[in-house]
Design a protein around this motif. Sequence first.
Motif, PDB file in Angstrom:
ATOM      1  N   PRO A  58       0.872  -0.883  -0.100  1.00 16.26           N
ATOM      2  CA  PRO A  58      -0.106   0.478   0.036  1.00 16.26           C
ATOM      3  C   PRO A  58       0.920   1.787  -0.388  1.00 16.26           C
ATOM      4  O   PRO A  58       0.203   2.445  -0.251  1.00 16.26           O
ATOM      5  CB  PRO A  58      -1.058   0.051   1.481  1.00 16.26           C
ATOM      6  N   GLU A  59       2.261   0.676   0.789  1.00 17.87           N
ATOM      7  CA  GLU A  59       3.032   2.723   0.124  1.00 17.87           C
ATOM      8  C   GLU A  59       3.472   3.088  -0.817  1.00 17.87           C
ATOM      9  O   GLU A  59       4.190   4.092  -0.988  1.00 17.87           O
ATOM     10  CB  GLU A  59       3.709   2.351   1.359  1.00 17.87           C
ATOM     11  N   PHE A  60       3.409   2.194  -1.701  1.00 24.10           N
ATOM     12  CA  PHE A  60       3.684   2.467  -3.283  1.00 24.10           C
ATOM     13  C   PHE A  60       2.472   2.567  -3.946  1.00 24.10           C
ATOM     14  O   PHE A  60       1.368   2.542  -4.296  1.00 24.10           O
ATOM     15  CB  PHE A  60       4.606   0.919  -3.816  1.00 24.10           C
ATOM     16  N   THR A  71      -5.881  -2.288 -16.010  1.00 23.30           N
ATOM     17  CA  THR A  71      -4.653  -1.306 -15.643  1.00 23.30           C
ATOM     18  C   THR A  71      -3.642  -1.077 -14.014  1.00 23.30           C
ATOM     19  O   THR A  71      -4.273  -2.414 -13.616  1.00 23.30           O
ATOM     20  CB  THR A  71      -5.424  -0.177 -16.104  1.00 23.30           C
ATOM     21  N   PRO A  72      -2.676  -0.776 -14.217  1.00 24.36           N
ATOM     22  CA  PRO A  72      -2.103  -0.976 -12.263  1.00 24.36           C
ATOM     23  C   PRO A  72      -3.036  -0.278 -11.452  1.00 24.36           C
ATOM     24  O   PRO A  72      -2.961  -0.616 -10.589  1.00 24.36           O
ATOM     25  CB  PRO A  72      -0.403   0.073 -12.826  1.00 24.36           C
ATOM     26  N   LEU A  73      -3.937   0.663 -12.013  1.00 26.12           N
ATOM     27  CA  LEU A  73      -4.527   1.159 -10.632  1.00 26.12           C
ATOM     28  C   LEU A  73      -5.737   0.389 -10.620  1.00 26.12           C
ATOM     29  O   LEU A  73      -6.155   0.431  -9.351  1.00 26.12           O
ATOM     30  CB  LEU A  73      -5.166   2.641 -11.351  1.00 26.12           C
ATOM     31  N   ILE A  74      -6.106  -0.084 -11.148  1.00 27.35           N
ATOM     32  CA  ILE A  74      -7.659  -0.630 -11.198  1.00 27.35           C
ATOM     33  C   ILE A  74      -7.096  -2.367 -10.336  1.00 27.35           C
ATOM     34  O   ILE A  74      -7.893  -2.465  -9.171  1.00 27.35           O
ATOM     35  CB  ILE A  74      -8.878  -1.711 -12.734  1.00 27.35           C
ATOM     36  N   TYR A  75      -5.888  -3.348 -10.479  1.00 29.26           N
ATOM     37  CA  TYR A  75      -5.477  -3.926 -10.167  1.00 29.26           C
ATOM     38  C   TYR A  75      -4.563  -4.022  -8.586  1.00 29.26           C
ATOM     39  O   TYR A  75      -5.171  -4.365  -8.092  1.00 29.26           O
ATOM     40  CB  TYR A  75      -3.879  -4.571 -10.526  1.00 29.26           C
ATOM     41  N   LYS A  76      -3.992  -2.577  -8.105  1.00 32.25           N
ATOM     42  CA  LYS A  76      -4.329  -2.000  -7.090  1.00 32.25           C
ATOM     43  C   LYS A  76      -5.015  -1.487  -6.085  1.00 32.25           C
ATOM     44  O   LYS A  76      -5.191  -2.027  -4.981  1.00 32.25           O
ATOM     45  CB  LYS A  76      -3.381  -0.451  -7.298  1.00 32.25           C
ATOM     46  N   ASN A  77      -6.225  -1.299  -6.842  1.00 28.30           N
ATOM     47  CA  ASN A  77      -7.663  -0.699  -6.247  1.00 28.30           C
ATOM     48  C   ASN A  77      -8.367  -2.285  -5.380  1.00 28.30           C
ATOM     49  O   ASN A  77      -8.903  -2.065  -4.916  1.00 28.30           O
ATOM     50  CB  ASN A  77      -8.294   0.355  -7.097  1.00 28.30           C
TER      51      ASN A  77
END
Length: 425
Positions: free
Chosen positions: A386-388, A416-422
């Motif tokens: 989460p810190e990245f 996308t990276p954002l969707i994956y992270k969320n």
Amino acid sequence: MSNKSIESFIDPSYLEEVLGSFSKATGLHIEAVNRKGETLAILGNKKRNDFCQFIRSNSKGEKKCLASYKEATLEAAKWNEPYFFRCHAGIVIWAVPIILDNVFLGSIICGQILLWKPDEFFLRDLKKSNAKDLDYDILQEKVKSVSICSPEQSQAAADMLFVVVNHIVKRNIHKLEEENAYRLESLKIKADLENRKKKKSNLEFTDYGTYLKKERRFLSYIRLGDKTRAENYLMILLTDLLTKTAGDIATIKIRILELASLSSRAAVEGGADAEQAMSILKDFNDEVDRIDRVEEFFVKVHKVIATFLDGIFKLADKKHLSLVTNARNFIIENYHKPITIKATADHLFISPSHLSRLFRLELDCTFNDYLTRVRVEKAVELLKKPEFSVEQVSKAVGFKSQSYFAEIFRKYIGVTPLIYKNSLF
């Protein structure tokens, strides 16, 4: 090992099964004897004929038979082939040596036959050598129980027995090698646990969440074809699994089957042939069903994963294998830097064009394809933290442009990276 006996290394039930069948098929008497010529077992249902039983009914005759067996057994071992001889009573017998891992254990004695009907010369020799200890009239009658077998038949039977005994020996050499592998696996696990105790870290494995994180990293190493790191992480996973399950066979079997299945898919994603990987996995699953030892589970999964990894890199030329392996390791260690095929080729002291050919020929991809695959795998790991931010991850794995990173990540992962992270938080 030189003091070991046949019983120590060859399963008596298997010996009886195979050689007992041989005896029934040929009608020949078969005995397993040790190095001293002492009978360990009569195999099959073919007992000694009446003549031999009568000879052995006398203590002197018994000693002479033992001496004959010992001499034949030693001669067979000396030449490592069937050894024909006539015993003190004139009966034809042959010995096939049992030599396991260059150690002579004993022999299989077969025969107790005559090559022709007893004639006056045979009977004269028989009387001369045995009449002092046994009733000659009874000997003459008992010798009629001895089977007649032609020289050609006897030689064929000896040759066939030699093949059968060698099969048994090779089977047991394989079993010994497997037992050594299981013992080594057990020692590795114990050593790993001891190292953890000394470091006082990761000593207790308490949740499957931690296990699954390590499993994901392990699978990423398989996709990248990083054999060394994959094998190291596999050892960590197996030790964790043993600790978590407290050695429960049923649970370990489930986890091992899962791990093999995931590994096969990761190998296919890394470039292994899908049909071959699925065939290997099926054979592995069938084999695991028959296993009931923890060490054996672990040895088998090590072997199948090594096979998957070999499927990714089917390199016939060892020089090429070394170059591609070193190039791959250079990429894994420097993926976060702006590395190029020229920099990698210079590191290996070869031309960029030669390195490019090797990647296409041996890995079925370009240099940049493999570099991108490594960067995406590393990005997946960092996005779970989460810190990245996505921008930080993009830079950390070597992408200069965040938009290009998003495009490539979506191509490989599907989002996308954002969707994956969320989706993770």
